[in-house]
Design a protein around this motif. Structure first.
Motif, PDB file in Angstrom:
ATOM      1  N   LEU A  50       2.576  -2.103  12.799  1.00  0.00           N
ATOM      2  CA  LEU A  50       2.117  -2.144  11.414  1.00  0.00           C
ATOM      3  C   LEU A  50       3.017  -3.050  10.581  1.00  0.00           C
ATOM      4  O   LEU A  50       2.526  -3.878   9.804  1.00  0.00           O
ATOM      5  CB  LEU A  50       2.082  -0.733  10.817  1.00  0.00           C
ATOM      6  N   ALA A 106      -4.466  -2.396   7.760  1.00  0.00           N
ATOM      7  CA  ALA A 106      -5.259  -1.298   8.325  1.00  0.00           C
ATOM      8  C   ALA A 106      -6.624  -1.802   8.785  1.00  0.00           C
ATOM      9  O   ALA A 106      -7.110  -1.417   9.865  1.00  0.00           O
ATOM     10  CB  ALA A 106      -5.419  -0.182   7.298  1.00  0.00           C
ATOM     11  N   THR A 126      -7.796  -1.748  12.642  1.00  0.00           N
ATOM     12  CA  THR A 126      -9.031  -1.025  12.960  1.00  0.00           C
ATOM     13  C   THR A 126     -10.018  -1.944  13.654  1.00  0.00           C
ATOM     14  O   THR A 126     -10.666  -1.557  14.635  1.00  0.00           O
ATOM     15  CB  THR A 126      -9.653  -0.430  11.681  1.00  0.00           C
TER      16      THR A 126
END
Length: 96
Positions: free
Chosen positions: A36, A60, A64
C-alpha cells in the motif's frame, strides 16, 4: 500460535499506524502495508493526485482492480482447465 491479536506498527506515507493483528498474520500485514505504501508513493509522485485521502482512495482502487483482474484470470484458467479435461475425456472415449 495464538489467535489473540497483538498490536503491530506499520508505516504508510511516513505516518505510523497501530493495527491489531494475530501473531501469525504479522508478516502478511507488514507486506500489505509495504505494498500500500508503495502504491501510494507512486500515485503521489505522479503529481496528478493531491491529498493523502485522495491518494489512499486511488491506491485502494488500483489494488482492488489488480485483485479483480487476478480473480478473472484465475477463473478463466479454471474454465480452460475444465474444457481441456473434457476434451481429453472425449478424445479418450473415441479411441484417438
Amino acid at each position: 500460535m495464538s489467535d489473540k491479536p497483538t498490536t503491530v506498527e506499520v508505516n504508510i506515507l511516513d505516518k505510523a499506524y497501530l493495527v491489531a493483528c494475530p501473531d501469525e498474520a504479522r508478516g502478511e500485514l507488514q507486506q500489505a502495508a509495504r505494498h500500500l505504501d508503495s502504491q501510494m508513493r507512486e500515485i503521489r509522485a505522479s503529481g496528478k493526485v493531491f491529498g493523502t485521502e485522495r491518494i489512499a482512495v486511488m491506491a485502494a482502487l488500483n489494488i482492488t482492480h489488480e485483485l479483480l483482474q487476478n480473480d478473472v484470470s484465475e477463473g478463466a484458467a479454471k474454465v480452460l482447465e475444465r474444457m481441456n479435461s473434457r476434451l481429453d475425456e472425449a478424445l479418450g472415449e473415441s479411441g484417438n
